[in-house]
Design a protein around this motif. Sequence first.
Motif, PDB file in Angstrom:
ATOM      1  N   ASN A 221      30.779  36.413  40.147  1.00 10.97           N
ATOM      2  CA  ASN A 221      30.511  35.241  40.651  1.00 10.97           C
ATOM      3  C   ASN A 221      32.111  34.817  40.246  1.00 10.97           C
ATOM      4  O   ASN A 221      32.502  33.872  41.226  1.00 10.97           O
TER       5      ASN A 221
ATOM      6  N   LEU B 172      34.799  36.539  40.938  1.00  7.18           N
ATOM      7  CA  LEU B 172      35.593  37.090  42.291  1.00  7.18           C
ATOM      8  C   LEU B 172      34.914  36.301  43.548  1.00  7.18           C
ATOM      9  O   LEU B 172      35.904  36.216  44.647  1.00  7.18           O
ATOM     10  N   LYS B 173      33.936  35.900  43.488  1.00  8.35           N
ATOM     11  CA  LYS B 173      33.324  34.783  44.650  1.00  8.35           C
ATOM     12  C   LYS B 173      33.987  33.728  44.631  1.00  8.35           C
ATOM     13  O   LYS B 173      34.368  33.001  45.604  1.00  8.35           O
ATOM     14  N   ASN B 174      34.039  33.189  43.528  1.00  6.63           N
ATOM     15  CA  ASN B 174      34.779  31.757  43.455  1.00  6.63           C
ATOM     16  C   ASN B 174      36.019  32.149  43.874  1.00  6.63           C
ATOM     17  O   ASN B 174      36.835  31.249  44.372  1.00  6.63           O
ATOM     18  N   PHE B 175      36.939  33.207  43.280  1.00  2.97           N
ATOM     19  CA  PHE B 175      38.458  33.179  43.770  1.00  2.97           C
ATOM     20  C   PHE B 175      38.602  33.229  45.089  1.00  2.97           C
ATOM     21  O   PHE B 175      39.348  32.711  45.820  1.00  2.97           O
ATOM     22  N   GLN B 176      37.427  34.023  45.893  1.00  7.06           N
ATOM     23  CA  GLN B 176      37.724  34.047  47.420  1.00  7.06           C
ATOM     24  C   GLN B 176      37.513  32.789  47.943  1.00  7.06           C
ATOM     25  O   GLN B 176      37.991  32.365  48.940  1.00  7.06           O
ATOM     26  N   SER B 177      36.336  31.950  47.475  1.00  7.74           N
ATOM     27  CA  SER B 177      36.005  30.610  47.925  1.00  7.74           C
ATOM     28  C   SER B 177      37.358  29.816  47.589  1.00  7.74           C
ATOM     29  O   SER B 177      37.781  28.984  48.800  1.00  7.74           O
ATOM     30  N   TYR B 178      38.199  29.668  46.796  1.00  9.46           N
ATOM     31  CA  TYR B 178      39.397  28.849  46.537  1.00  9.46           C
ATOM     32  C   TYR B 178      40.377  29.410  47.149  1.00  9.46           C
ATOM     33  O   TYR B 178      41.308  28.619  47.832  1.00  9.46           O
ATOM     34  N   GLN B 179      40.518  30.822  47.577  1.00  9.51           N
ATOM     35  CA  GLN B 179      41.654  31.325  48.391  1.00  9.51           C
ATOM     36  C   GLN B 179      41.196  30.701  49.829  1.00  9.51           C
ATOM     37  O   GLN B 179      42.328  30.048  50.634  1.00  9.51           O
ATOM     38  N   ARG B 180      40.121  30.836  50.164  1.00 10.37           N
ATOM     39  CA  ARG B 180      39.705  30.060  51.770  1.00 10.37           C
ATOM     40  C   ARG B 180      40.115  28.566  51.441  1.00 10.37           C
ATOM     41  O   ARG B 180      40.461  28.032  52.626  1.00 10.37           O
TER      42      ARG B 180
ATOM     43  N   GLU C  97      43.710  27.776  52.009  1.00  9.27           N
ATOM     44  CA  GLU C  97      44.075  28.244  53.350  1.00  9.27           C
ATOM     45  C   GLU C  97      43.984  27.111  54.297  1.00  9.27           C
ATOM     46  O   GLU C  97      44.731  26.586  55.034  1.00  9.27           O
TER      47      GLU C  97
END
Length: 300
Positions: A68, A70-78, A81
């Motif tokens: 979770n 890792l998913k949140n980090f990817q979501s925050y990264q998007r 951007e």
Amino acid sequence: MAKERTNGSEFTGPLRRLLLGVAVLCLFATFLVWRIDSPRVERFRAQVTDRFVPSLDWAMAPVTSAINLLKNFQSYQRLAEQNGELRSELRRMQAWKEAALQLEQENARLLDLNNVRLDPRLTYITGVVLADSGSPFRQSVLLNIGARDGIVDGWATMDGIGVVGRISGVGENTSRVILLTDASSRIPAVIQPSGQRVIVSGDNSAAPPIEFLEDSDAVRPGHRVISSGDGGVFPAGLLIGQVAADPNGKLRVRLAADDQRLEFLRVLRHHGTEPVSDTARVIGPQLPRQPQIAQDGFSQ
């Protein structure tokens, strides 16, 4: 000591191989059980799952949390951007908005210039305000029109509403405009509706004072101030502003023109008032004198 160490290694070696073989067999059996397609084996698999999987939730919690995270980090990264892209678009939109507002204001000023009603005998030329070139006059601007355009010293300049100043200094390609607020500016004017003739004298303030007012009781704030045309400096009837009173009670003129945001100015071609040479056209023909009857009955 060496003999005991040799005996220990001889004992642990076969035991390690035995445990490894048992582990391989267990894994192979588990694989077979999980791959056999049989109703009985399926029930066995379901019982094993019901028995062990709920008990392993505590062991899977760190793994689930890591996934979770890792998913949140990817979501925050998007989101970061997208936020950067939106900021860039917002800056571009603000630039376009500013350009649109400037064009709208410029269009409004040009439309105001077209709506000004002037004496039909007056012609004009419109110039763009450049900047203050830094002459001894403290309240002046430069126009991009000059002697090549036929500009003459003393001509009046207006914005879309009222008088701004007069031409004072003409070059080949540029000309200087002294604003009404300049200390050296003196404009003959008339206050309506009282009809009193005054002088609008600049003092480097936003509202120049009114001088040589004969009857101040007949003038009220809000009365219109227009050019009188005396002395042939300005054409008569040009709007200057409205009467206003400062905190000290001194009467001043609230200018109709906004000299803080000048972009275009209209220069009026005014060659002065033509002198009256034939008074008969103004006064009219003289009527013949009627004879008077005296008291004795004879005409005189």
